[in-house]
Scaffold this motif. Sequence first.
Motif, PDB file in Angstrom:
ATOM      1  N   UNK A 243       0.843  -1.185   0.000  1.00  0.00           N
ATOM      2  CA  UNK A 243       0.000   0.000   0.000  1.00  0.00           C
ATOM      3  C   UNK A 243       0.886   1.245   0.000  1.00  0.00           C
ATOM      4  N   UNK A 244       0.642   2.187  -0.889  1.00  0.00           N
ATOM      5  CA  UNK A 244       1.490   3.381  -0.934  1.00  0.00           C
ATOM      6  C   UNK A 244       1.318   4.225   0.316  1.00  0.00           C
ATOM      7  N   UNK A 245       2.344   4.979   0.705  1.00  0.00           N
ATOM      8  CA  UNK A 245       2.220   5.882   1.848  1.00  0.00           C
ATOM      9  C   UNK A 245       1.055   6.846   1.638  1.00  0.00           C
ATOM     10  N   UNK A 246       0.416   7.225   2.718  1.00  0.00           N
ATOM     11  CA  UNK A 246      -0.748   8.108   2.638  1.00  0.00           C
ATOM     12  C   UNK A 246      -0.425   9.465   3.256  1.00  0.00           C
ATOM     13  N   UNK A 247      -1.152  10.504   2.859  1.00  0.00           N
ATOM     14  CA  UNK A 247      -0.841  11.852   3.361  1.00  0.00           C
ATOM     15  C   UNK A 247      -0.874  11.978   4.881  1.00  0.00           C
ATOM     16  N   UNK A 248      -1.902  11.422   5.504  1.00  0.00           N
ATOM     17  CA  UNK A 248      -2.003  11.544   6.956  1.00  0.00           C
ATOM     18  C   UNK A 248      -0.892  10.761   7.650  1.00  0.00           C
ATOM     19  N   UNK A 249      -0.591   9.607   7.122  1.00  0.00           N
ATOM     20  CA  UNK A 249       0.496   8.801   7.677  1.00  0.00           C
ATOM     21  C   UNK A 249       1.806   9.581   7.648  1.00  0.00           C
ATOM     22  N   UNK A 250       2.099  10.207   6.522  1.00  0.00           N
ATOM     23  CA  UNK A 250       3.355  10.942   6.374  1.00  0.00           C
ATOM     24  C   UNK A 250       3.388  12.193   7.249  1.00  0.00           C
ATOM     25  N   UNK A 251       2.266  12.870   7.340  1.00  0.00           N
ATOM     26  CA  UNK A 251       2.225  14.112   8.111  1.00  0.00           C
ATOM     27  C   UNK A 251       2.374  13.847   9.611  1.00  0.00           C
ATOM     28  N   UNK A 252       1.679  12.811  10.106  1.00  0.00           N
ATOM     29  CA  UNK A 252       1.723  12.496  11.534  1.00  0.00           C
ATOM     30  C   UNK A 252       2.886  11.561  11.888  1.00  0.00           C
ATOM     31  N   UNK A 253       3.443  10.900  10.862  1.00  0.00           N
ATOM     32  CA  UNK A 253       4.462   9.877  11.065  1.00  0.00           C
ATOM     33  C   UNK A 253       3.921   8.769  11.971  1.00  0.00           C
ATOM     34  N   UNK A 254       2.728   8.267  11.593  1.00  0.00           N
ATOM     35  CA  UNK A 254       2.066   7.198  12.332  1.00  0.00           C
ATOM     36  C   UNK A 254       1.603   6.139  11.341  1.00  0.00           C
ATOM     37  N   UNK A 255       2.160   4.938  11.455  1.00  0.00           N
ATOM     38  CA  UNK A 255       1.864   3.899  10.480  1.00  0.00           C
ATOM     39  C   UNK A 255       0.426   3.405  10.552  1.00  0.00           C
ATOM     40  N   UNK A 256      -0.240   3.578  11.694  1.00  0.00           N
ATOM     41  CA  UNK A 256      -1.623   3.136  11.810  1.00  0.00           C
ATOM     42  C   UNK A 256      -2.544   3.882  10.838  1.00  0.00           C
TER      43      UNK A 256
END
Length: 297
Positions: A243-256
Motif C-alpha cells: 500500500x502506498x504511503x498516505x498523506x495523513x500517515x506521512x504528516x503524523x508519522x504514524x503507520x496506523x
Amino acid sequence: MAICSPSSESSSATSGRAWVVHALVVGAAVVAAVGAHAAVYFKWFRKDRSRVVGIIPARFASSRFEGKPLVRILGKPMIQRTWERAKLASTLDHVVVATDSEKIAECCREFGADVIMTSESCKNGTERCNEALQKLGKNYDVVVNIQGDEPLIEPDIIDGVVRALQGAPDAVFSTAVTSLKPEDGLDPNRVKCVVDNHGYAIYFSRGLIPFNKSGKVNPQFPYLLHLGIQSFDSKFLRIYPQLPPTPLQLEEDLEQLKVLENGYKMKVIKVDHDAHGVDTPEDVEKIEALMRERNIS
C-alpha cells in the motif's frame, strides 16, 4: 549508561488487568486494493485465527536513542525484559525478535530468544514484522507487533489485542489504548486515539484529539493514549507494504493511519495500564524507579 550483557531470566511478572471497552462486533468482508492495477478480495470471516506469533521488532539505529533495545534496565537489556513479558502471554504460540542489527541479535540469542534477521530498509515496525513473518516460513493467522520499548507491557494486554482481532472478523488490525494523563496531552511522543461507538478506531494523532475551542487540555474529558502493541491478520500484513504511503500517515508519522486511510477497520480495546515507554535515555531512570517501587527485579 551501560549497554547489553544480559543477565539470567528471572523477572517476576505481575498480571495486568485488561478490559474491553466496547463489545466485539461481527462484521462483513473487506475489499482490499492491492497494487496499482489489481484488486484482490479477502474474506475476513476467520472463526479461528488461532495460530498466533508475537514479533518484537528491534533496530539499533534511532535518532533519539541509538541502541535503545540494548540499554540495561536494572541489569537486563530492555529487549530481554520485553521478551520475558511477551513469553507470559497465553495466546502466543511463538515469540521472536526481528532485527537488522547483529549486536541485538547476538544479545538476544544469549538470553535464549529466537531471532529473525531483517533488512535495514524496513520503514517501520509493521514492515519489519511482515519480513520476519515471511522468513519464519510457518503459517500464522495473527501476528502481534510487540513494541520493544515498553519493558513493563502486561501479558494480559497482549492477550487482549489478540482476542479482540479474533472476535472482530471485519477488522484486519487491533490495538490497545489507555487513559491519557492530562499532563501528557500536548506531548507529541504520546499518541492519542479516538474511537467510534462500536470500538473501532477513527483517528490517531500526535496532537491532542479531540481538540476544543479553548485550545487547552480539558481535565474532565476521557482522552485516550495509544499503546504501541498491535495485532494484524496475517493476510493483511502481507499486503501492507504494497500500500502506498498516505498523506495523513506521512504528516503524523504514524503507520496506523495508512491502515485507516485505505479503508480498513481497526478494533480498539481500552485497558487499565500505566504506559511506561522508553523514548529517551532519561526515561530509563523513571522505569527503574517504578520497578523498584513495585519490587520487580
